[in-house]
Write a protein that holds these residues in place. Structure first.
Motif, PDB file in Angstrom:
ATOM      1  N   PRO A   1      40.597 -46.104  13.422  1.00 36.73           N
ATOM      2  CA  PRO A   1      40.909 -47.088  14.476  1.00 36.73           C
ATOM      3  C   PRO A   1      40.305 -46.722  15.836  1.00 36.73           C
ATOM      4  O   PRO A   1      40.056 -45.559  16.108  1.00 36.73           O
ATOM      5  CB  PRO A   1      42.439 -47.036  14.547  1.00 36.73           C
ATOM      6  N   TYR A   2      40.157 -47.784  16.639  1.00 34.84           N
ATOM      7  CA  TYR A   2      40.475 -49.168  16.345  1.00 34.84           C
ATOM      8  C   TYR A   2      39.287 -49.853  15.668  1.00 34.84           C
ATOM      9  O   TYR A   2      38.135 -49.575  15.986  1.00 34.84           O
ATOM     10  CB  TYR A   2      40.820 -49.927  17.623  1.00 34.84           C
ATOM     11  N   ASP A   3      39.591 -50.829  14.802  1.00 31.97           N
ATOM     12  CA  ASP A   3      38.559 -51.661  14.204  1.00 31.97           C
ATOM     13  C   ASP A   3      38.131 -52.788  15.132  1.00 31.97           C
ATOM     14  O   ASP A   3      37.036 -53.327  14.997  1.00 31.97           O
ATOM     15  CB  ASP A   3      39.078 -52.288  12.900  1.00 31.97           C
ATOM     16  N   GLU A   4      39.003 -53.153  16.055  1.00 28.20           N
ATOM     17  CA  GLU A   4      38.724 -54.290  16.938  1.00 28.20           C
ATOM     18  C   GLU A   4      38.320 -53.784  18.319  1.00 28.20           C
ATOM     19  O   GLU A   4      38.931 -52.856  18.862  1.00 28.20           O
ATOM     20  CB  GLU A   4      39.954 -55.190  17.039  1.00 28.20           C
ATOM     21  N   SER A   5      37.294 -54.389  18.900  1.00 31.00           N
ATOM     22  CA  SER A   5      36.838 -53.986  20.230  1.00 31.00           C
ATOM     23  C   SER A   5      37.696 -54.637  21.307  1.00 31.00           C
ATOM     24  O   SER A   5      38.211 -55.745  21.122  1.00 31.00           O
ATOM     25  CB  SER A   5      35.371 -54.377  20.430  1.00 31.00           C
ATOM     26  N   ARG A   6      37.830 -53.956  22.412  1.00 28.16           N
ATOM     27  CA  ARG A   6      38.623 -54.503  23.517  1.00 28.16           C
ATOM     28  C   ARG A   6      37.920 -55.676  24.192  1.00 28.16           C
ATOM     29  O   ARG A   6      38.568 -56.638  24.600  1.00 28.16           O
ATOM     30  CB  ARG A   6      38.909 -53.396  24.546  1.00 28.16           C
TER      31      ARG A   6
ATOM     32  N   ALA B   1      35.284 -50.164  15.493  1.00 24.59           N
ATOM     33  CA  ALA B   1      34.649 -51.159  16.356  1.00 24.59           C
ATOM     34  C   ALA B   1      33.242 -50.760  16.755  1.00 24.59           C
ATOM     35  O   ALA B   1      32.395 -51.627  17.005  1.00 24.59           O
ATOM     36  CB  ALA B   1      35.506 -51.388  17.600  1.00 24.59           C
ATOM     37  N   GLN B   2      32.975 -49.455  16.826  1.00 13.25           N
ATOM     38  CA  GLN B   2      31.613 -49.035  17.132  1.00 13.25           C
ATOM     39  C   GLN B   2      30.660 -49.445  16.017  1.00 13.25           C
ATOM     40  O   GLN B   2      29.490 -49.746  16.258  1.00 13.25           O
ATOM     41  CB  GLN B   2      31.564 -47.521  17.340  1.00 13.25           C
ATOM     42  N   TRP B   3      31.172 -49.471  14.791  1.00 15.25           N
ATOM     43  CA  TRP B   3      30.369 -49.937  13.653  1.00 15.25           C
ATOM     44  C   TRP B   3      30.235 -51.452  13.722  1.00 15.25           C
ATOM     45  O   TRP B   3      29.144 -51.988  13.859  1.00 15.25           O
ATOM     46  CB  TRP B   3      31.039 -49.481  12.362  1.00 15.25           C
ATOM     47  N   TYR B   4      31.363 -52.163  13.641  1.00 14.12           N
ATOM     48  CA  TYR B   4      31.367 -53.608  13.861  1.00 14.12           C
ATOM     49  C   TYR B   4      32.792 -54.061  14.135  1.00 14.12           C
ATOM     50  O   TYR B   4      33.761 -53.450  13.676  1.00 14.12           O
ATOM     51  CB  TYR B   4      30.763 -54.382  12.684  1.00 14.12           C
ATOM     52  N   ASN B   5      32.928 -55.121  14.897  1.00 15.22           N
ATOM     53  CA  ASN B   5      34.222 -55.640  15.326  1.00 15.22           C
ATOM     54  C   ASN B   5      34.928 -56.345  14.179  1.00 15.22           C
ATOM     55  O   ASN B   5      34.315 -57.129  13.453  1.00 15.22           O
ATOM     56  CB  ASN B   5      34.012 -56.619  16.488  1.00 15.22           C
ATOM     57  N   LEU B   6      36.208 -56.072  13.988  1.00 14.63           N
ATOM     58  CA  LEU B   6      36.984 -56.661  12.892  1.00 14.63           C
ATOM     59  C   LEU B   6      38.354 -57.053  13.420  1.00 14.63           C
ATOM     60  O   LEU B   6      39.079 -56.208  13.952  1.00 14.63           O
ATOM     61  CB  LEU B   6      37.110 -55.649  11.747  1.00 14.63           C
ATOM     62  N   GLN B   7      38.711 -58.319  13.265  1.00 14.35           N
ATOM     63  CA  GLN B   7      40.020 -58.821  13.684  1.00 14.35           C
ATOM     64  C   GLN B   7      40.901 -59.062  12.463  1.00 14.35           C
ATOM     65  O   GLN B   7      40.433 -59.539  11.438  1.00 14.35           O
ATOM     66  CB  GLN B   7      39.865 -60.125  14.467  1.00 14.35           C
ATOM     67  N   GLY B   8      42.180 -58.744  12.596  1.00 18.78           N
ATOM     68  CA  GLY B   8      43.126 -59.023  11.516  1.00 18.78           C
ATOM     69  C   GLY B   8      43.025 -58.066  10.351  1.00 18.78           C
ATOM     70  O   GLY B   8      43.393 -58.413   9.226  1.00 18.78           O
ATOM     71  N   GLY B   9      42.565 -56.841  10.597  1.00 18.26           N
ATOM     72  CA  GLY B   9      42.422 -55.867   9.528  1.00 18.26           C
ATOM     73  C   GLY B   9      43.707 -55.124   9.220  1.00 18.26           C
ATOM     74  O   GLY B   9      44.598 -54.998  10.066  1.00 18.26           O
ATOM     75  N   MET B  10      43.786 -54.605   8.001  1.00 21.58           N
ATOM     76  CA  MET B  10      44.999 -53.892   7.564  1.00 21.58           C
ATOM     77  C   MET B  10      45.132 -52.528   8.234  1.00 21.58           C
ATOM     78  O   MET B  10      46.237 -52.066   8.494  1.00 21.58           O
ATOM     79  CB  MET B  10      44.986 -53.738   6.049  1.00 21.58           C
ATOM     80  N   GLN B  11      44.007 -51.867   8.516  1.00 23.11           N
ATOM     81  CA  GLN B  11      44.055 -50.532   9.095  1.00 23.11           C
ATOM     82  C   GLN B  11      44.802 -50.519  10.423  1.00 23.11           C
ATOM     83  O   GLN B  11      45.783 -49.798  10.605  1.00 23.11           O
ATOM     84  CB  GLN B  11      42.626 -50.020   9.304  1.00 23.11           C
TER      85      GLN B  11
END
Length: 463
Positions: A230-235, A292-302
């Motif tokens: 984490p985080y998978d989502e970017s700010r 998020a540095q890899w790619y932005n993901l919203q609504g992920g389980m992690q």
């Protein structure tokens, strides 16, 4: 006496050979029917330390969502024993994790019966939950169509990507940060609407997360070879190249490395990636990446696990090929075996303990555990709190260092302790108990205690 000793050794040898024979594992892609048959065989061989259970919802096509549990007291949360989970095959066409989890279940039972001291200790100290497939419908479609397409079978039978279907708690967390709101955990109670209806598979896993106080978990995917944290989502909403720092970034990096470094080649800087420039860099980074540095993901389980509960979860990408052929499955097990076991051991890093009423000795649930890193005079708050569970026990994953730990509850005076964390291998977490002195009724009315009501009620959102 010599004759009896020889007979005893013969019986012991026969027993070991019998266990190995009855638990023979076939390296192949197991159908949905064969999946539960394998779990049942494990349970039959290890009935005292296993339990099979089905989640509250079935897949869209009505396939049960099965788990097998390993513990000294299956079916019960034991105080001071952390809860761990692996979930695989969330994307139906990413199938290696499904087979690895089945093989892991067989291995844990086999090693336990054969007297493996490490595995016996791990099962004695931990409650382990293994879910081979979260998306059996997608697996069936991917399998029926040859398992060759990069997308067919990825979604569930409603064509929904389950790893985009969880409530987006990151946006709530990021909003709290901007507005200097200190609420930084168990954010599901703050969800007022959903971007899309929750799928039955998602609902089932959310109920699981809310019902069992998991400490650590991982979800198993395919398509690359890296441990993602984490985080998978970017700010900012940036789609890539933005390192989205979680409050427990140091601990998450350790957790990701605890898998990648024990994998045969995930962290090998000489290996090639999966065909793109980002993938080529993962091994040079120790086989890990910030989501998020890899790619932005919203609504992920992690991220949902981390922000809705006490659970620290990472995502394991297990290989470039999403649907590897049967003949490589044994090799893949050997590549991942040590990493799978070592990651479970990370449930025992940091501190744990009991929080109780100093006057009555009764356990206190929903107490808030806040940590400040004071290593070498650092004095940095870790802005992600955890809570004690219903039996009054708590677990706080931490890397080695010195910390100031403060426990608060709306009906008790706060209490702090300085602790030094060392994290010895194969040992339980450092135990640090807190006895709290009750506030007087007047003090409670004045709001002297820090109030934080934790709610597990989310039925109105998912009905």
């Amino acid at each position: 006496m010599v004759r009896y000793a020889r007979i005893s050794r013969f019986v012991s040898l026969f027993f070991v050979l019998f266990v190995r024979e009855t638990l023979q594992f076939q390296y192949k892609h197991h159908s949905n029917e064969e999946l539960i048959e394998t779990l049942e065989e494990v349970h039959q061989n290890c009935p005292n330390v296993t339990r099979i259970y089905e989640l509250s919802e079935r897949s869209v096509r009505g396939v049960p969502l099965w788990l097998i549990e390993f513990a000294n007291m299956p079916g019960h949360h034991e105080r001071l024993k952390p809860e761990f989970k692996y979930i695989a095959n969330m994307h139906g066409n990413e199938v290696l994790g499904r087979e690895l989890i089945l093989r892991l279940a067989v291995y844990l039972c086999e090693a336990y019966l054969n007297g493996d001291k490490e595995i016996q200790s791990l099962i004695s100290m931990t409650r382990i939950h293994l879910m081979p497939s979260m998306n059996p419908d997608g697996w069936q479609l991917a399998t029926d169509t040859g398992g060759k397409d990069y997308l067919i079978g990825r979604t569930n039978n409603n064509s929904i990507d389950l790893n985009r279907n969880f409530p987006d708690l990151d946006r709530i967390m990021f909003s709290n940060e901007l507005n200097h709101i200190h609420h930084n955990h168990h954010l599901l109670q703050d969800v007022s609407s959903l971007r899309q209806p929750l799928q039955p598979e998602t609902k089932a896993v959310i109920r699981l997360i809310m019902a069992i106080p998991f400490v650590l978990s991982a979800n198993l995917h395919g398509g690359d070879l890296v441990a993602n944290y984490p985080y998978d989502e970017s700010r900012s909403g940036a789609q890539q190249d933005e390192y989205s720092v979680a409050p427990d970034d140091e601990t998450f990096r350790h957790l990701a490395l605890s898998y990648s470094l024990y994998h045969v080649d995930m962290a090998d800087p000489k290996r090639k990636g999966c065909g793109d420039s980002r993938s080529d860099q993962f091994a040079k980074q120790g086989g890990i990446t910030n989501g998020a540095q890899w790619y932005n993901l919203q609504g992920g389980m992690q991220d949902f696990n981390y922000l809705s509960s006490n659970d620290f979860e990472i995502t394991l990408e297990l290989g470039c090929e999403k649907y590897p052929p049967n003949h490589v499955l044994m090799h893949e097990w050997k590549r991942n075996k040590n990493a799978l076991v070592n990651f479970i051991w990370q449930s025992h890093i940091g501190i744990k303990g009991m929080i109780y009423n100093l006057k009555t000795k009764e356990p206190i649930s929903n107490a808030i555990i806040h940590v400040r890193n004071v290593t070498n005079g650092l004095h940095k708050d870790i802005k992600h709190d955890v809570t004690s569970v219903h039996d009054g026990d708590y677990y706080r994953l931490l890397t080695p260092g010195q910390y100031k730990v403060t426990v608060t509850h709306e009906k008790f005076y706060p209490r702090s302790k300085i602790v030094v964390v060392k994290n010895s291998l194969y040992m339980p977490a450092l135990r640090v108990d807190f006895g709290l002195r009750p506030l007087s009724p007047l003090r409670i009315q004045e709001g002297y205690g820090y109030s934080m009501q934790i709610s597990n009620s989310f039925e109105s959102l998912i009905s």
